[in-house]
Design a protein around this motif. Structure first.
Motif: not given
Ligand code: PGA
Length: 249
Positions: A172-174, A213-214, A10, A96, A235-236, A12, A168
């Protein structure tokens, strides 16, 4: 039964067209030939045409990060499902947590978008998950069950079995704070359980449930080895060569 794992990046709101081209050229030789997982890059709308072109001849598929639930018309700034389909997308992320939090997407809107995705033969990657506050209050299970059920309202089993659900946890996201394998498995198990209640076990066993999530190159293999985790939404780490290591985990 064995579900094919699916790893989706993703991106973003990152990567201009020129940067997107470079990133795909970097990742292609590293994970473009992987056939034991489905690999998807969910890119910004403006990058879709060049991404579709760039991944031709590889195993990589392209997805969008959103769509609008009307066919066309006076919806300034929105994107129609037929537009992303014709541009070459196979997948679309829906609901999301960033869209839910910053753009007011409710479970009902998520459901409308999911139905639209199916009308246009796009595979929805449906995101669900709790905030830290909700986890601490002990309502994760109820919340995620509700999010999953409402997202799939009026979706029949034949369609539902193609869906991808991404669990997610918002905390844990970002954040670099990954859920433990057990925490992630527990919730993905609840999701499979609610899918079985709605569609029966046979269909539930076909639906892919991702963790997001990370996720990174160091934790992916253990997470993906959990019984109800069928890959990840990343994500990242999807913006660098690490993503290939996650795909190949
Ligand atoms: P992250 O994001 O891997 O940077 O935590 C995941 C997402 O939001 O899909």
């Amino acid at each position: 039964m064995a579900r094919k794992k699916i790893v989706a990046g993703n991106w973003k709101m990152n990567m201009t067209p020129a940067q997107a081209k470079d990133l795909i050229e970097t990742l292609k030789p590293l994970c473009g030939a992987n056939t034991d997982k489905d690999v998807v890059f969910c890119v910004p709308f403006i990058d879709i045409p060049l991404a579709v072109e760039a991944v031709k001849g590889t195993n990589i598929k392209i997805g969008a990060q959103n769509l609008y639930f009307e066919e066309k018309g006076a919806y300034t700034g929105e994107i129609a499902p037929a537009m992303i389909k014709e541009a070459g997308c196979d997948y679309v992320i829906i609901g999301h947590s960033e869209r839910r939090a910053y753009f007011g997407e409710t479970n009902e809107i998520v459901n409308k978008k999911v139905l639209k995705a199916y009308e246009h033969d796009l595979v929805p990657i449906i995101c669900v998950g709790e905030t830290l506050e909700q986890r601490e209050q002990g309502i994760t299970e109820e919340l995620v069950r509700l999010q999953t059920k409402i997202a799939l309202k009026d979706v029949d089993a034949a369609k539902a079995e193609k869906a991808v659900i991404a669990y997610e946890p918002i905390w844990a996201i970002g954040t670099g704070k990954t859920a433990t394998n057990e925490q992630a498995q527990e919730v993905c198990g609840w999701i499979r359980n609610v899918l079985a209640q709605v569609y029966g076990q046979e269909t539930a066993d076909k639906i892919r449930v991702q963790y997001g999530g990370s996720v990174n190159a160091g934790n992916a293999a253990d997470l993906f080895a959990m019984p109800d985790i069928d890959g990840g939404l990343v994500g990242g780490a999807s913006l660098k060569a690490d993503f290939a290591a996650i795909v190949n985990a």
